[in-house]
Design an enzyme around this catalytic site. Structure first.
Site, PDB file in Angstrom:
ATOM      1  CE  LYS A  90     -24.902  -5.393  -5.778  1.00 36.62           C
ATOM      2  NZ  LYS A  90     -23.728  -4.830  -6.438  1.00 36.62           N
ATOM      3  CD  GLU A 135     -34.724  -3.090  -7.728  1.00 33.63           C
ATOM      4  OE1 GLU A 135     -35.946  -2.911  -7.897  1.00 33.63           O
ATOM      5  OE2 GLU A 135     -33.973  -2.250  -7.216  1.00 33.63           O
ATOM      6  CB  CYS A 179      11.629  -5.145 -29.494  1.00 37.24           C
ATOM      7  SG  CYS A 179      10.110  -4.613 -30.277  1.00 37.24           S
ATOM      8  CG  ASP A 204      -0.951   5.057  -0.256  1.00 34.49           C
ATOM      9  OD1 ASP A 204      -1.047   4.817   0.950  1.00 34.49           O
ATOM     10  OD2 ASP A 204      -1.871   4.835  -1.082  1.00 34.49           O
ATOM     11  CG  ASP A 244      -2.021  -0.994   1.112  1.00 37.61           C
ATOM     12  OD1 ASP A 244      -2.758  -1.176   2.082  1.00 37.61           O
ATOM     13  OD2 ASP A 244      -2.130  -1.607   0.030  1.00 37.61           O
ATOM     14  CG  LEU A 277     -27.578  -3.656  -1.352  1.00 37.71           C
ATOM     15  CD1 LEU A 277     -27.927  -4.055  -2.781  1.00 37.71           C
ATOM     16  CD2 LEU A 277     -28.847  -3.570  -0.516  1.00 37.71           C
TER      17      LEU A 277
END
Ligand code: IVH
Length: 693
Positions: free
Chosen positions: A126, A124, A417, A45, A41, A91
């Protein structure tokens, strides 16, 4: 970073920002899409911080899209914050039929319903998009906010106003204050169109329509959002003066009456079995829909019951999301192809034996980079498990080691390459291997040519990006020298559609005007990786001319000794840049291209243009200067160029080490900071006087 940034030039910053954006997007995809971050992290950052720093200093050179961060992550800089009147919650998830049964039982128990009492529920789709809160006052759209962290989002009103099916005015009577919530999404057709366009422009592709919708909503310029046709489905409400309806079904109907679009495949059910039937029915429609859905949301229909049920933690008790299982399949990895991108990045791509996953035939999968291939030990010939989780391009989850044929070998990205044969190198810390071929690599040639004629380079008026592309495609130009030979092909140019005598002659005249060029522009125009305008200028000043620079590069190619030390000792150079420079200048094919160009143009010593100014302003050399506010006599570009010409360091932000701040009209925070720090503040006229104009 120290508090005094390097005098990094805008062009260099633009290049670095583009690279960072791609890198950050890659890490985002790993983190959110695959749950498999490859950097800490803190390192992530640091990348984001570096990017924001550059973006703040060179906002006009930032890539059109800032790296997309997922919804739910911290709000991005650039948008005002909006505190939601009612938090935007999430939810709970149900993953199987048992979870659905428990949801229904839990609701019945909470409401204390008798066993025979009916419980109406809705099911319904989502929508896999980006949740948005739309605030209407007296029937007019006044604000649109993203979800952000649920408590506080971003004000994206100007952008959402460009979404065609978001009503700007409600049709029919509505409460004085009405906040409608729903999902912004991008339809598949539009997603394909956008990614095709990005591919043509060499921009990083969006992994899926959700990221693309999120990126589009967060465009700083609303015109950019408008150019990407987004859609909206409404399903909920936030702040509202009165209870909006008695049931969720009635609410959805009301939304329709006001002019909102509601996802049309919803159903009603009385029990868990009915909900599961609806889940199956919607699941069967899934692959035929023009938008992504990732599950079915079940809701208690009666709103008074919803109110009684309330919330537990961050999720309502009256609703649950029943996710679709991620679609997986097994197939054989026939080959690993290596693509070369515009920046020379070698990207491995899996060529799969075609197979249908979730209604879509899949024959390619992303492999990201060689580290990932090594980690998963993916080999040609392996049977692999692939997953399509909303992403258009599937991921390889794992290898079926039990089915590995004999004689497979670990995969290695080529060290040359595949397009031009130049050395392909990984730099310290970089996960990407890149072709060092630059101008000789066809994969990079067009972009290099665009760079070549750009403002900081040869700056050829009237020879835009589109011309470069079509001229390249038609074989009129393949290397920079060809531009200066276009006059020999006047007849061919005249035959081209849209070109007349006048326009062809104007173009040829503009090219002639640039036949004499300063050495620093010449060097910058070559598009050597990491050599921006600033470095080019320093190199030009240090070596004086092409021959001397080439000689030095040849002596420095041992990466040690006097010539090498001398090179890396140049301000702002460092070993990485020096490596790139030496690799380029000692490559025989680059040499050919540069020779061809040098034969067409006259390279002047950079300082030749205003030698007297340099002498006059001798004591300003090495001093640091910041320009802020609007200048009257000079463009910002010219003012900077002028300062650099006399050896000053132009930086973007004011610190105690800044020597001068030139404050134009409406100078703001930088001028204040200079005052606070006691830095010398000059008016534009004073600056002109001081700099010898
Ligand atoms: S109702 C209190 N209905 O799913 C939250 N959400 O995982 C009530 N979503 O943040 C949300 N389609 O962005 C609801 N038909 C739908 C939805 C839906 C998509 C999103 C929404 C929410 C997320 C929760």
């Amino acid at each position: 970073m120290t508090d005094e940034p390097d005098p990094m030039e805008a062009a260099e910053a633009a290049g670095e920002m583009a690279r960072l954006a791609a890198e950050i997007a890659d890490h985002d995809r790993r983190y959110h899409g695959e749950d498999a971050p490859v950097i800490s992290d803190a390192d992530y950052d640091a990348l984001v911080r570096r990017y924001s720093e550059l973006e703040t200093r060179f906002p006009d050179r930032a890539p059109v899209d800032t790296p997309d961060r997922q919804v739910g992550s911290r709000p991005a800089a650039g948008f005002e914050k909006v505190v939601h009147a009612r938090p935007m919650l999430s939810l709970r998830n149900a993953f199987d039929e048992e979870d659905v049964g428990e949801f229904v039982q839990g609701v019945r128990r909470f409401l204390n319903l008798a066993p025979e009492a009916p419980l109406a529920m809705t099911a319904e789709a989502k929508i896999d998009g980006l949740s948005i809160a739309l605030r209407y006052e007296d029937g007019r759209l006044v604000q649109a906010a993203t979800r952000g962290d649920g408590r506080e989002g971003e004000n994206v009103t100007r952008n959402i106003e460009t979404v065609e099916n978001v009503p700007k005015r409600l049709s029919g009577p509505a409460p004085d204050v009405l906040e409608v919530r729903g999902e912004i999404y991008m339809a598949h057709g539009e997603f394909g169109r956008l990614n095709d366009e990005r591919e043509r422009e060499g921009l990083p592709l969006y992994a899926n329509p959700r990221n693309s919708a999120a990126g589009s909503v967060r465009q700083i310029d609303p015109r950019a959002t408008a150019g990407r046709r987004l859609r909206f489905f409404a399903y909920g409400w936030g702040e509202i003066g009165e209870r909006p309806a008695d049931t969720h079904s009635a609410w959805l109907e009301r939304l329709g009456e006001w002019g909102f679009e509601v996802e049309p495949n919803g159903a009603r059910a009385e029990d868990a079995a009915g909900l599961i039937d609806a889940h199956r029915a919607i699941g069967e429609l899934r692959s035929a829909l023009d938008y992504d859905i990732d599950g079915v949301v079940y809701k208690v229909d009666r709103i008074d019951w919803q109110e009684r049920l309330g919330f537990a933690g961050r999720a309502p008790r009256w609703a649950i999301a029943h996710k679709f299982p991620a679609e997986r399949a097994e197939t054989v990895l026939d080959a690993i192809l290596v693509q070369v991108g515009r920046t020379g990045a070698l990207t491995p791509v899996a060529a799969l034996r075609p197979i249908t996953v979730g209604g879509v035939v899949v024959s390619r999968a992303t492999l990201h980079n060689e580290d990932e291939i090594e980690r998963k030990d993916i080999r040609v010939g392996d049977t692999v498990v692939i997953q399509r989780a909303g992403d258009v391009i599937p991921q390889i989850l794992e290898v079926r080691l039990d089915r590995r044929p004999e004689g497979t070998e670990p995969f290695r990205l080529p060290e040359t390459c595949p397009v031009c044969g130049s050395e392909a190198r990984r730099e310290g810390g970089d996960v990407v291997r890149r072709c060092t071929g630059g101008l000789v690599c066809r994969a990079q040639a067009v972009e290099r040519l665009k760079h070549f004629v750009s403002r900081g380079g040869f700056d050829i008026e009237g020879l835009g990006r589109k011309h470069i592309e079509t001229f390249f495609a038609d074989g009129l130009i393949s290397a920079p020298a060809d531009i200066f030979r276009l006059r020999e092909r006047r007849a061919e140019l005249l035959e081209r559609e849209g070109w007349g005598e006048q326009s062809v002659d104007n173009l040829l005249a503009a090219i002639e005007e640039r036949r004499v060029v300063t050495f620093d522009r010449f060097l910058f125009a070559l598009g050597i990786r990491h050599i921006g305008e600033g470095n080019a200028r320093l190199l030009a000043r240090h070596y004086g001319g092409l021959d001397a620079l080439r000689e030095a590069a040849a002596s420095a190619s041992a990466r040690e000794g006097e010539a090498w030390d001398d090179l890396i000792g140049i301000d702002g150079m460092g070993a990485g840049r020096a490596e790139d420079l030496v690799a380029f200048l000692t490559d025989p094919r680059s040499r050919e291209i540069v020779d061809a160009l040098a034969a067409e143009v006259t390279v002047e010593k950079s300082g030749d243009v205003h030698p007297s100014a340099e002498e006059e302003a001798g004591d300003l050399a090495g001093k640091t200067i910041v320009f802020t506010g609007t200048l009257a006599a000079l463009s910002r570009r010219e003012a900077k160029a002028r300062a650099e010409q006399i050896g000053m360091r132009v930086v973007g932000s004011v610190s105690a080490k800044t020597d001068f701040v030139v404050a134009g009209e409406a100078a703001g925070s930088k001028k204040r900071k200079a005052e606070e720090l006691g830095v010398t503040i000059l008016t534009e006229d004073e600056w002109l006087g001081l700099s010898g104009r």
